[in-house]
Scaffold this motif. Structure first.
Motif, PDB file in Angstrom:
ATOM      1  N   VAL A  43       3.581   1.165  -3.335  1.00 55.74           N
ATOM      2  CA  VAL A  43       3.085   1.011  -4.703  1.00 55.74           C
ATOM      3  C   VAL A  43       1.696   1.639  -4.879  1.00 55.74           C
ATOM      4  O   VAL A  43       1.492   2.517  -5.728  1.00 55.74           O
ATOM      5  CB  VAL A  43       3.054  -0.472  -5.119  1.00 55.74           C
ATOM      6  N   ARG A  44       0.732   1.185  -4.098  1.00 51.16           N
ATOM      7  CA  ARG A  44      -0.655   1.567  -4.345  1.00 51.16           C
ATOM      8  C   ARG A  44      -0.904   3.054  -4.114  1.00 51.16           C
ATOM      9  O   ARG A  44      -1.624   3.694  -4.899  1.00 51.16           O
ATOM     10  CB  ARG A  44      -1.586   0.739  -3.466  1.00 51.16           C
ATOM     11  N   LEU A  45      -0.338   3.614  -3.059  1.00 52.31           N
ATOM     12  CA  LEU A  45      -0.560   5.035  -2.795  1.00 52.31           C
ATOM     13  C   LEU A  45       0.008   5.908  -3.909  1.00 52.31           C
ATOM     14  O   LEU A  45      -0.625   6.886  -4.331  1.00 52.31           O
ATOM     15  CB  LEU A  45       0.076   5.414  -1.451  1.00 52.31           C
ATOM     16  N   ILE A  46       1.196   5.560  -4.389  1.00 52.02           N
ATOM     17  CA  ILE A  46       1.809   6.341  -5.465  1.00 52.02           C
ATOM     18  C   ILE A  46       0.996   6.222  -6.750  1.00 52.02           C
ATOM     19  O   ILE A  46       0.783   7.204  -7.471  1.00 52.02           O
ATOM     20  CB  ILE A  46       3.258   5.888  -5.684  1.00 52.02           C
ATOM     21  N   ALA A  47       0.512   5.007  -7.030  1.00 53.74           N
ATOM     22  CA  ALA A  47      -0.294   4.807  -8.238  1.00 53.74           C
ATOM     23  C   ALA A  47      -1.650   5.498  -8.137  1.00 53.74           C
ATOM     24  O   ALA A  47      -2.229   5.899  -9.151  1.00 53.74           O
ATOM     25  CB  ALA A  47      -0.485   3.315  -8.488  1.00 53.74           C
ATOM     26  N   ALA A  48      -2.164   5.644  -6.900  1.00 55.71           N
ATOM     27  CA  ALA A  48      -3.498   6.222  -6.713  1.00 55.71           C
ATOM     28  C   ALA A  48      -3.494   7.739  -6.691  1.00 55.71           C
ATOM     29  O   ALA A  48      -4.564   8.346  -6.782  1.00 55.71           O
ATOM     30  CB  ALA A  48      -4.107   5.700  -5.409  1.00 55.71           C
ATOM     31  N   LEU A  49      -2.340   8.368  -6.570  1.00 56.09           N
ATOM     32  CA  LEU A  49      -2.293   9.822  -6.421  1.00 56.09           C
ATOM     33  C   LEU A  49      -2.955  10.583  -7.571  1.00 56.09           C
ATOM     34  O   LEU A  49      -3.739  11.509  -7.320  1.00 56.09           O
ATOM     35  CB  LEU A  49      -0.842  10.288  -6.235  1.00 56.09           C
ATOM     36  N   ILE A  64       0.835  -1.209   0.000  1.00 57.32           N
ATOM     37  CA  ILE A  64       0.000   0.000   0.000  1.00 57.32           C
ATOM     38  C   ILE A  64       0.865   1.252   0.000  1.00 57.32           C
ATOM     39  O   ILE A  64       0.635   2.195  -0.778  1.00 57.32           O
ATOM     40  CB  ILE A  64      -0.943  -0.013   1.224  1.00 57.32           C
ATOM     41  N   VAL A  65       1.889   1.285   0.855  1.00 60.50           N
ATOM     42  CA  VAL A  65       2.700   2.488   1.013  1.00 60.50           C
ATOM     43  C   VAL A  65       3.624   2.699  -0.181  1.00 60.50           C
ATOM     44  O   VAL A  65       3.777   3.826  -0.689  1.00 60.50           O
ATOM     45  CB  VAL A  65       3.515   2.405   2.326  1.00 60.50           C
TER      46      VAL A  65
END
Length: 290
Positions: free
Chosen positions: A198-204, A195-196
């Motif tokens: 990969v996913r958060l960066i992709a979701a920005l 989450i920290v």
């Protein structure tokens, strides 16, 4: 006989291609214009259309004031403390509702990430918040809140941002590359690490786009909530009700344009913050435009 026909056909093709050149050059010149130039042209066209409608019977009976009348009223209101107090209290309620709605939406979206089976329920809940008629929820919220409270304004502002933020966050979190997630898992990373890292960066990019849309919605929800407040004498919605009561169309139009300006400013500020936080998303959009 074939050569004249061939020459005639060639001349027709050349004439047609020559006729399309001005339109293509015009399209290229319009595409080459900066974004602010297109926005300025749009504003000028809107003002001209506004002035034209104000010259019709709709404007003569006082329903639609001229742009000059609204500009003069705005100049008068610009120096009045009551005007800025109204804008300030409404903006504060919108900010409180915006932060509350975004917090609720993020909790729902991250809950879906931890419990994938709950995605259907979360999406339906977000859709329900979008489909609820605010004009029906406003009186109920007013009844449940104490007098002289701005709870209704804050609540409607929060309700206006939940749907876009939930959907944008979920789509952004799910857009993470499966290859990157597998690499994190292969090196012993936990789901929290995924989450920290990969996913958060992709979701920005998706999250910031949703936050931009939610900011104007929060302000407009706060203005609508002030229509139902009891014991409150300041706010953009209160002034709109006053203008409607006294049939002062110039005041109503001035406040409506002020609301649009504040909502547009909120959108602009979130956009600039997004450019600072995730500059790669802006670069990818420009690259895809060519």
């Amino acid at each position: 006989m074939t050569e004249p026909l061939t020459d005639a056909g060639s001349s027709v093709v050349l004439t047609a291609s020559a006729a399309t050149r001005p339109s293509r050059s015009l399209g290229r010149s319009l595409a080459a214009m900066p974004a602010w130039a297109g926005g300025a042209m749009g504003v000028i066209l809107i003002v001209l259309a506004w002035a034209a409608v104000a010259a019709t019977p709709f404007g003569k009976n006082g329903a639609i004031p001229t742009p000059v009348e609204v500009l003069l009223r705005f100049g008068t209101a610009f120096g009045a403390s009551s005007y800025w107090q109204a804008v300030g209290v409404t903006s504060l309620a919108a900010l409180q509702g915006y932060l509350l709605g975004v917090a609720v939406a993020l909790v729902i979206a991250f809950g879906v990430l931890l419990l994938p089976k709950a995605e259907g329920i979360a999406t339906q809940l977000a859709v329900v918040t979008s489909c609820l008629p605010l004009t029906a929820i406003g009186p109920l919220a007013t009844i449940m809140s104490p007098a002289s409270s701005r709870f209704t304004s804050v609540f409607l502002a929060a309700l206006s941002v939940v749907f876009t933020t939930v959907i944008g966050t979920i789509l952004g979190l799910k857009s993470a590359s499966s290859t990157q997630l597998d690499v994190v898992s292969a090196y012993g990373g936990t789901r929290w690490t995924q989450i920290v890292k990969v996913r958060l960066i992709a979701a920005l990019p998706s999250l910031l786009a949703a936050l931009k849309i939610a900011a104007p919605a929060a302000f407009l929800g706060a203005v609508l909530g002030e229509y139902f407040l009891v014991g409150v004498d300041s706010g953009v919605g209160i002034l709109l009700l006053s203008g409607q009561f006294y049939n002062d169309s110039t005041q109503v139009w001035t406040l409506a344009l002020t609301s649009g300006g504040v909502a547009g400013l909120a959108y602009f500020l979130i956009d600039r913050i997004g450019r600072l936080i995730a500059p790669w998303s802006v670069a990818s959009k420009k690259k895809g435009a060519f």
